[in-house]
Design a protein around this motif. Sequence first.
Motif, PDB file in Angstrom:
ATOM      1  N   ASP A  14       0.832  -1.195   0.000  1.00  0.00           N
ATOM      2  CA  ASP A  14       0.000   0.000   0.000  1.00  0.00           C
ATOM      3  C   ASP A  14       0.874   1.255   0.000  1.00  0.00           C
ATOM      4  O   ASP A  14       0.621   2.197  -0.754  1.00  0.00           O
ATOM      5  N   PHE A  15       1.916   1.254   0.815  1.00  0.00           N
ATOM      6  CA  PHE A  15       2.857   2.371   0.876  1.00  0.00           C
ATOM      7  C   PHE A  15       3.505   2.590  -0.495  1.00  0.00           C
ATOM      8  O   PHE A  15       3.559   3.705  -1.006  1.00  0.00           O
ATOM      9  N   LEU A  16       3.983   1.512  -1.101  1.00  0.00           N
ATOM     10  CA  LEU A  16       4.644   1.596  -2.404  1.00  0.00           C
ATOM     11  C   LEU A  16       3.707   2.147  -3.468  1.00  0.00           C
ATOM     12  O   LEU A  16       4.092   2.996  -4.275  1.00  0.00           O
ATOM     13  N   LYS A  17       2.462   1.698  -3.464  1.00  0.00           N
ATOM     14  CA  LYS A  17       1.502   2.133  -4.481  1.00  0.00           C
ATOM     15  C   LYS A  17       0.994   3.561  -4.255  1.00  0.00           C
ATOM     16  O   LYS A  17       0.610   4.231  -5.205  1.00  0.00           O
ATOM     17  N   LYS A  18       0.990   4.022  -3.016  1.00  0.00           N
ATOM     18  CA  LYS A  18       0.532   5.383  -2.732  1.00  0.00           C
ATOM     19  C   LYS A  18       1.572   6.426  -3.127  1.00  0.00           C
ATOM     20  O   LYS A  18       1.233   7.584  -3.309  1.00  0.00           O
ATOM     21  N   HIS A  19       2.818   6.022  -3.228  1.00  0.00           N
ATOM     22  CA  HIS A  19       3.869   6.944  -3.621  1.00  0.00           C
ATOM     23  C   HIS A  19       4.149   6.786  -5.113  1.00  0.00           C
ATOM     24  O   HIS A  19       3.795   5.778  -5.722  1.00  0.00           O
ATOM     25  N   THR A  20       4.792   7.770  -5.682  1.00  0.00           N
ATOM     26  CA  THR A  20       5.001   7.755  -7.130  1.00  0.00           C
ATOM     27  C   THR A  20       6.437   8.035  -7.539  1.00  0.00           C
ATOM     28  O   THR A  20       6.748   7.989  -8.725  1.00  0.00           O
ATOM     29  N   ALA A  21       7.303   8.343  -6.580  1.00  0.00           N
ATOM     30  CA  ALA A  21       8.702   8.630  -6.901  1.00  0.00           C
ATOM     31  C   ALA A  21       9.607   7.906  -5.922  1.00  0.00           C
ATOM     32  O   ALA A  21       9.286   7.769  -4.737  1.00  0.00           O
ATOM     33  N   GLY A  22      10.713   7.438  -6.439  1.00  0.00           N
ATOM     34  CA  GLY A  22      11.692   6.752  -5.614  1.00  0.00           C
ATOM     35  C   GLY A  22      13.079   6.998  -6.168  1.00  0.00           C
ATOM     36  O   GLY A  22      13.255   7.687  -7.180  1.00  0.00           O
ATOM     37  N   VAL A  23      14.073   6.428  -5.511  1.00  0.00           N
ATOM     38  CA  VAL A  23      15.456   6.567  -5.944  1.00  0.00           C
ATOM     39  C   VAL A  23      15.954   5.218  -6.437  1.00  0.00           C
ATOM     40  O   VAL A  23      15.866   4.217  -5.714  1.00  0.00           O
ATOM     41  N   LEU A  24      16.459   5.219  -7.664  1.00  0.00           N
ATOM     42  CA  LEU A  24      17.006   4.022  -8.286  1.00  0.00           C
ATOM     43  C   LEU A  24      18.521   4.112  -8.258  1.00  0.00           C
ATOM     44  O   LEU A  24      19.086   5.108  -8.709  1.00  0.00           O
ATOM     45  N   ALA A  25      19.165   3.082  -7.735  1.00  0.00           N
ATOM     46  CA  ALA A  25      20.631   3.023  -7.692  1.00  0.00           C
ATOM     47  C   ALA A  25      21.115   1.980  -8.682  1.00  0.00           C
ATOM     48  O   ALA A  25      20.610   0.855  -8.716  1.00  0.00           O
ATOM     49  N   THR A  26      22.093   2.382  -9.487  1.00  0.00           N
ATOM     50  CA  THR A  26      22.681   1.505 -10.490  1.00  0.00           C
ATOM     51  C   THR A  26      24.201   1.581 -10.364  1.00  0.00           C
ATOM     52  O   THR A  26      24.733   2.397  -9.615  1.00  0.00           O
ATOM     53  N   VAL A  27      24.879   0.752 -11.136  1.00  0.00           N
ATOM     54  CA  VAL A  27      26.333   0.821 -11.210  1.00  0.00           C
ATOM     55  C   VAL A  27      26.727   0.723 -12.679  1.00  0.00           C
ATOM     56  O   VAL A  27      26.184  -0.100 -13.422  1.00  0.00           O
ATOM     57  N   SER A  28      27.643   1.582 -13.098  1.00  0.00           N
ATOM     58  CA  SER A  28      28.023   1.658 -14.504  1.00  0.00           C
ATOM     59  C   SER A  28      28.881   0.467 -14.928  1.00  0.00           C
ATOM     60  O   SER A  28      29.302  -0.347 -14.102  1.00  0.00           O
ATOM     61  N   LYS A  29      29.176   0.426 -16.207  1.00  0.00           N
ATOM     62  CA  LYS A  29      30.065  -0.608 -16.757  1.00  0.00           C
ATOM     63  C   LYS A  29      31.419  -0.580 -16.045  1.00  0.00           C
ATOM     64  O   LYS A  29      32.041  -1.613 -15.841  1.00  0.00           O
ATOM     65  N   GLU A  30      31.834   0.616 -15.629  1.00  0.00           N
ATOM     66  CA  GLU A  30      33.116   0.798 -14.935  1.00  0.00           C
ATOM     67  C   GLU A  30      32.961   0.685 -13.420  1.00  0.00           C
ATOM     68  O   GLU A  30      33.860   1.029 -12.672  1.00  0.00           O
TER      69      GLU A  30
END
Length: 156
Positions: A14-30
């Motif tokens: 419910d919390f996840l669906k009520k919100h619409t923005a989050g932070v995505l963490a990735t790591v580059s090829k390097e």
Amino acid sequence: MEKDMDSARATALDFLKKHTAGVLATVSKEYVPHASAVFYVADDSFNIYFLTKTDSRKYRAISAHPQVAFTVGRLDVPQTVQIEGVASEVQNDGEMAQHIPELMKTLEENNPYYIPVAKLDSKLALMWLQPKWIRWGDFSIAGIGNDTLFTEIPLS
């Protein structure tokens, strides 16, 4: 699944669906870390869908290393959903037809002055984050300790 786990899962979803923005963490090829805010929609299995430019750092990083982390949180009531999983581009027309309108509606509702992706001149890709690990954190409840404040949500 225990009753408390059912409740925690429902509350986290419910919390996840009520919100619409989050932070995505990735790591580059390097192997350089990168984090960015994204607007998203979620389904009942905690899958996350978001749009990104195909020439973005985020897209290139996911292409190199699809393992990502995603967090949605709030400060007024200290709660958070943390997800680790695998991200990939959605290629299925049916899935795209389902999730892109949802995302556009979310973007329109959250940005009355403009839709962020409408300002971009790059090709867009619909991305899917398939969760492999989910944790709900609720610091507003009584109690102390990781076992009290955090609940690892089993994948369904």
